[in-house]
Design a protein around this motif. Structure first.
Motif, PDB file in Angstrom:
ATOM      1  N   TYR A  21       1.351   4.630   5.947  1.00 53.93           N
ATOM      2  CA  TYR A  21       1.355   3.163   5.990  1.00 53.93           C
ATOM      3  C   TYR A  21       0.291   2.592   5.057  1.00 53.93           C
ATOM      4  N   SER A  22      -0.854   3.263   5.013  1.00 53.86           N
ATOM      5  CA  SER A  22      -1.962   2.807   4.179  1.00 53.86           C
ATOM      6  C   SER A  22      -1.594   2.867   2.692  1.00 53.86           C
ATOM      7  N   PHE A  23      -0.988   3.972   2.268  1.00 55.81           N
ATOM      8  CA  PHE A  23      -0.566   4.108   0.870  1.00 55.81           C
ATOM      9  C   PHE A  23       0.511   3.080   0.519  1.00 55.81           C
ATOM     10  N   ILE A  24       1.447   2.871   1.434  1.00 59.48           N
ATOM     11  CA  ILE A  24       2.511   1.881   1.206  1.00 59.48           C
ATOM     12  C   ILE A  24       1.908   0.487   1.059  1.00 59.48           C
ATOM     13  N   GLY A  25       0.953   0.164   1.931  1.00 57.28           N
ATOM     14  CA  GLY A  25       0.276  -1.129   1.843  1.00 57.28           C
ATOM     15  C   GLY A  25      -0.467  -1.288   0.534  1.00 57.28           C
ATOM     16  N   PHE A  26      -1.135  -0.206   0.100  1.00 57.87           N
ATOM     17  CA  PHE A  26      -1.870  -0.244  -1.166  1.00 57.87           C
ATOM     18  C   PHE A  26      -0.919  -0.537  -2.323  1.00 57.87           C
ATOM     19  N   PHE A  27       0.223   0.128  -2.336  1.00 61.17           N
ATOM     20  CA  PHE A  27       1.178  -0.041  -3.436  1.00 61.17           C
ATOM     21  C   PHE A  27       1.689  -1.476  -3.517  1.00 61.17           C
ATOM     22  N   PHE A  28       2.151  -2.017  -2.399  1.00 58.13           N
ATOM     23  CA  PHE A  28       2.734  -3.362  -2.430  1.00 58.13           C
ATOM     24  C   PHE A  28       1.666  -4.451  -2.585  1.00 58.13           C
ATOM     25  N   ASN A  29       0.466  -4.198  -2.085  1.00 61.19           N
ATOM     26  CA  ASN A  29      -0.635  -5.141  -2.341  1.00 61.19           C
ATOM     27  C   ASN A  29      -0.965  -5.192  -3.827  1.00 61.19           C
ATOM     28  N   ALA A  30      -0.877  -4.032  -4.478  1.00 58.17           N
ATOM     29  CA  ALA A  30      -1.244  -3.934  -5.891  1.00 58.17           C
ATOM     30  C   ALA A  30      -0.265  -4.667  -6.801  1.00 58.17           C
ATOM     31  N   ILE A  31       1.001  -4.749  -6.394  1.00 60.05           N
ATOM     32  CA  ILE A  31       2.001  -5.341  -7.291  1.00 60.05           C
ATOM     33  C   ILE A  31       2.427  -6.750  -6.877  1.00 60.05           C
ATOM     34  N   THR A  32       1.718  -7.334  -5.888  1.00 60.93           N
ATOM     35  CA  THR A  32       2.021  -8.710  -5.481  1.00 60.93           C
ATOM     36  C   THR A  32       0.767  -9.578  -5.589  1.00 60.93           C
ATOM     37  N   PRO A  33       0.918 -10.853  -5.972  1.00 62.80           N
ATOM     38  CA  PRO A  33      -0.237 -11.754  -6.092  1.00 62.80           C
ATOM     39  C   PRO A  33      -0.961 -11.921  -4.762  1.00 62.80           C
ATOM     40  N   SER A  34      -2.305 -11.958  -4.846  1.00 61.33           N
ATOM     41  CA  SER A  34      -3.163 -12.141  -3.664  1.00 61.33           C
ATOM     42  C   SER A  34      -2.938 -11.068  -2.603  1.00 61.33           C
ATOM     43  N   ALA A  35      -2.400  -9.922  -3.008  1.00 61.29           N
ATOM     44  CA  ALA A  35      -2.179  -8.790  -2.096  1.00 61.29           C
ATOM     45  C   ALA A  35      -1.388  -9.197  -0.856  1.00 61.29           C
ATOM     46  N   THR A  36      -0.289  -9.950  -1.073  1.00 56.59           N
ATOM     47  CA  THR A  36       0.491 -10.475   0.053  1.00 56.59           C
ATOM     48  C   THR A  36       1.650  -9.575   0.470  1.00 56.59           C
ATOM     49  N   GLY A  37       1.983  -8.584  -0.349  1.00 59.71           N
ATOM     50  CA  GLY A  37       3.183  -7.796  -0.071  1.00 59.71           C
ATOM     51  C   GLY A  37       2.979  -6.578   0.794  1.00 59.71           C
ATOM     52  N   GLY A  38       1.730  -6.149   0.965  1.00 60.59           N
ATOM     53  CA  GLY A  38       1.463  -4.898   1.652  1.00 60.59           C
ATOM     54  C   GLY A  38       1.786  -4.906   3.136  1.00 60.59           C
ATOM     55  N   GLN A  39       1.266  -5.890   3.869  1.00 61.26           N
ATOM     56  CA  GLN A  39       1.414  -5.880   5.318  1.00 61.26           C
ATOM     57  C   GLN A  39       2.853  -6.031   5.800  1.00 61.26           C
ATOM     58  N   PRO A  40       3.668  -6.916   5.197  1.00 62.21           N
ATOM     59  CA  PRO A  40       5.069  -6.963   5.629  1.00 62.21           C
ATOM     60  C   PRO A  40       5.790  -5.612   5.489  1.00 62.21           C
ATOM     61  N   MET A  41       5.488  -4.892   4.412  1.00 56.93           N
ATOM     62  CA  MET A  41       6.118  -3.586   4.220  1.00 56.93           C
ATOM     63  C   MET A  41       5.573  -2.566   5.211  1.00 56.93           C
ATOM     64  N   GLN A  42       4.290  -2.661   5.540  1.00 58.43           N
ATOM     65  CA  GLN A  42       3.722  -1.766   6.547  1.00 58.43           C
ATOM     66  C   GLN A  42       4.370  -1.994   7.905  1.00 58.43           C
ATOM     67  N   VAL A  43       4.582  -3.255   8.265  1.00 55.25           N
ATOM     68  CA  VAL A  43       5.265  -3.593   9.525  1.00 55.25           C
ATOM     69  C   VAL A  43       6.670  -2.988   9.527  1.00 55.25           C
TER      70      VAL A  43
END
Length: 357
Positions: free
Chosen positions: A82-104
């Motif tokens: 989950y942590s790696f997935i969050g890191f990836f989507f946070n990295a490719i979305t503005p203001s790191a907004t994409g990580g947590q929805p994907m982790q959920v």
């Protein structure tokens, strides 16, 4: 549409990074930079890579602690995923907004309900920001002179960064710890979207929200009675933050630099994080590299600072980003395979495919 958005963000990152490298390198002696990189200590770079990985792994440890305290069955491998997935989507979305929805989403696919996963991520986010404020508070109490000397004209950006973190902690705390906080915010957002004609069936959305928020409130109330969990997570998160900042210390030593202590280099790297994390760029790409060179040039000279930036960002961001992409793709393939088996099992069970045999 969502995939197109991610691709555009990646392209934007690449273009911005290219521009920043052009500005940074156009007046530098590339031979000197390459020589510095060539003479880099492999042993210290190994430790830099380990420190970078520790940053992601410790987030997984924190999530595991919270999820277990909420009564969810999980393990460190899943939580690190989950942590790696969050890191990836946070990295490719503005203001790191994409990580947590994907982790959920991925937690839900592993049988963790959305209430528990939402509480876990919000609770961890609060602790994550508190850890940074505590570290910077320590710096300004015990290393005030050093901090003011090296942050210099960027003090205003640092102050804004701290204010944003403190305000975020306050708002997240309302959502997690106020009994009706999450409900009021969710209802207001639904009402606003309805007025803007984005949401048509407001009542249907509110019913779904009630079901989710009931589960969410149960989890939030549970966390209120487990503040020892918060203390443990705060400890692991401080280790996580320091691990990330320590990457630059190992790079500093790998380049053969001397004259500054481990604590001083870690403090300087923490300033970069505070000042840059608030900017709405995917992964802080471009601005992070540029600000790193600005802040570390007085410490080691500009050419060496450029070499340090390349190695530090490589170990703490780009290598982890690649690893995160691989893990995310692997997790998605497994998810597709898992769903395919469920569909096949369902058809076999009902006789859909085998009825004529």
């Amino acid at each position: 549409m969502q995939k197109k958005k991610y691709y555009l963000n990646i392209i934007f990152m690449a273009v911005l990074l290219a521009l920043v490298f052009y500005v940074i390198l156009k007046e530098e002696d590339l031979g000197e930079i390459l020589n510095a990189l060539k003479d880099t200590s492999a042993a210290f770079m190994f430790f830099a890579a380990i420190a970078g990985l520790m940053y992601v792994i410790m987030e997984g440890v924190s999530m595991q602690i919270i999820l277990i305290s909420l009564g969810c069955k999980t393990n460190i491998l899943k939580c690190t995923k989950y942590s790696f997935i969050g890191f990836f989507f946070n990295a490719i979305t503005p203001s790191a907004t994409g990580g947590q929805p994907m982790q959920v989403l991925y937690m839900n696919s592993d049988g963790i309900n959305m209430g528990a996963s939402s509480v876990t991520l919000l609770f961890w986010t609060i602790i994550y920001k508190i850890a940074l404020v505590i570290i910077e508070g320590f710096v300004f109490i015990f290393m005030n002179g050093f901090a003011r000397q090296y942050i210099g004209k960027y003090m205003w950006l640092f102050i804004i960064g701290i204010i944003v973190n403190v305000v975020s902690i306050f708002l997240y705390s309302i959502v997690v710890f106020s009994k009706n906080g999450a409900r009021n915010i969710a209802y207001f957002a639904t009402w606003l979207l309805h007025k803007l004609h984005i949401v048509k069936r407001k009542e249907k959305i509110e019913k779904k929200l009630d079901k989710l928020l009931n589960s969410y409130n149960e989890g939030a109330e549970y966390m209120l009675s487990h503040m020892k969990t918060a203390a443990v997570v705060l400890f692991t998160t401080i280790i996580q933050r320091v691990s990330y900042f320590a990457v630059t210390w190992f790079v500093y030593k790998a380049l053969g630099c001397d004259g500054y202590t481990c604590v001083q280099i870690i403090v300087l790297q923490s300033f970069v994080s505070v000042c840059i994390d608030i900017l709405p760029f995917p992964g802080g790409v471009g601005v992070n590299e540029g600000f790193f060179v600005k802040l570390f040039a007085p410490v080691m000279g500009k050419s060496m600072a450029v070499s340090a930036m390349l190695l530090s960002r490589g170990a703490s961001f780009y290598v982890i980003l690649i690893a995160s992409a691989v893990i995310t793709v692997s997790a998605q393939i497994r998810q597709i395979h898992k769903e395919g088996r469920k569909v096949k099992f369902g058809k076999d069970k009902t006789g859909g495919d085998n009825g004529g045999l």
